[in-house]
Design a protein around this motif. Structure first.
Motif, short mmCIF file in Angstrom:
data_model
loop_
_atom_site.label_atom_id
_atom_site.label_comp_id
_atom_site.label_asym_id
_atom_site.label_seq_id
_atom_site.Cartn_x
_atom_site.Cartn_y
_atom_site.Cartn_z
N TRP A 1 34.49 61.81 36.58
CA TRP A 1 33.32 61.05 36.18
C TRP A 1 32.49 60.67 37.40
O TRP A 1 32.91 60.86 38.54
CB TRP A 1 33.74 59.79 35.42
N SER A 2 31.30 60.13 37.14
CA SER A 2 30.47 59.56 38.21
C SER A 2 29.70 58.38 37.64
O SER A 2 29.53 58.26 36.42
CB SER A 2 29.52 60.59 38.80
N THR A 3 29.23 57.53 38.51
CA THR A 3 28.55 56.31 38.08
C THR A 3 27.20 56.59 37.43
O THR A 3 26.73 55.77 36.63
CB THR A 3 28.34 55.34 39.25
N ASP A 4 26.58 57.72 37.71
CA ASP A 4 25.26 58.00 37.13
C ASP A 4 25.34 58.92 35.91
O ASP A 4 24.32 59.40 35.43
CB ASP A 4 24.32 58.58 38.18
N LYS B 1 30.67 57.56 30.83
CA LYS B 1 31.02 56.20 30.40
C LYS B 1 31.45 56.19 28.93
O LYS B 1 32.36 55.45 28.55
CB LYS B 1 29.87 55.25 30.67
N ALA C 1 36.54 59.68 40.44
CA ALA C 1 35.09 59.62 40.63
C ALA C 1 34.70 60.76 41.55
O ALA C 1 35.22 60.86 42.66
CB ALA C 1 34.68 58.28 41.22
N ASP D 1 31.58 49.69 44.64
CA ASP D 1 31.08 49.50 43.28
C ASP D 1 31.66 50.49 42.26
O ASP D 1 31.36 50.40 41.07
CB ASP D 1 29.55 49.54 43.24
N LEU D 2 32.53 51.41 42.69
CA LEU D 2 33.12 52.36 41.75
C LEU D 2 34.04 51.69 40.74
O LEU D 2 34.17 52.16 39.61
CB LEU D 2 33.90 53.45 42.49
N GLU E 1 33.67 48.80 39.28
CA GLU E 1 32.97 47.96 38.30
C GLU E 1 32.92 48.58 36.90
O GLU E 1 33.31 47.92 35.92
CB GLU E 1 31.57 47.61 38.81
N PRO E 2 32.46 49.83 36.72
CA PRO E 2 32.44 50.39 35.36
C PRO E 2 33.83 50.50 34.74
O PRO E 2 34.00 50.29 33.54
CB PRO E 2 31.80 51.76 35.51
#
Length: 119
Positions: free
Chosen positions: A15-18, A23, A45, A52-53, A55-56
């Motif tokens: 996954w990635s934050t963007d 999600k 990730a 900040d990784l 946080e989600p």
């Protein structure tokens, strides 16, 4: 990743934050884990580590081991995780614990995941 090395159902979620769909998948995987499905969940990730990784993953209550790409040779790690993966996200590897593996790109379907894990 050798499917025979997994003795219990294991999910590796790339996954990635963007990635919006990542999600969605992480939420589903957290729900499956909370529902008592006996499975191991590992998140990776596919971006360099940053504070900040987490946080989600915390917000979605995603359990399990957490990893992130380093700065050195991310292509080598991607190949080691899944030689057929071309970078599309989300990417999920499902190991049933009996020597079988299924790789899925895109949004996961709850029933398909449960079936792939033999649950």
């Amino acid at each position: 990743m050798d499917p025979a090395a997994y003795r219990s159902p294991t999910i590796v979620a790339l996954w990635s934050t963007d990635c919006v769909h990542c999600k969605k998948n992480l939420r589903l995987l957290a729900e499956l884990a909370a529902a008592g499905h006996d499975l191991k969940l590992v998140t990776v990730a596919v971006q360099p580590y940053s504070d900040d990784l987490a946080e989600p993953l915390l917000r979605l209550a995603v359990p399990g081991e957490r990893y992130a790409y380093g700065h050195d040779a991310p292509e080598a790690l991607a190949f080691a995780l899944d030689p057929k993966w071309r970078g599309e996200l989300p990417r999920t590897l499902l190991f049933d614990g009996r020597g079988h593996r299924i790789a899925i790109s895109g949004v996961l379907d709850r029933d398909a995941v449960v079936r792939a894990l033999g649950r």
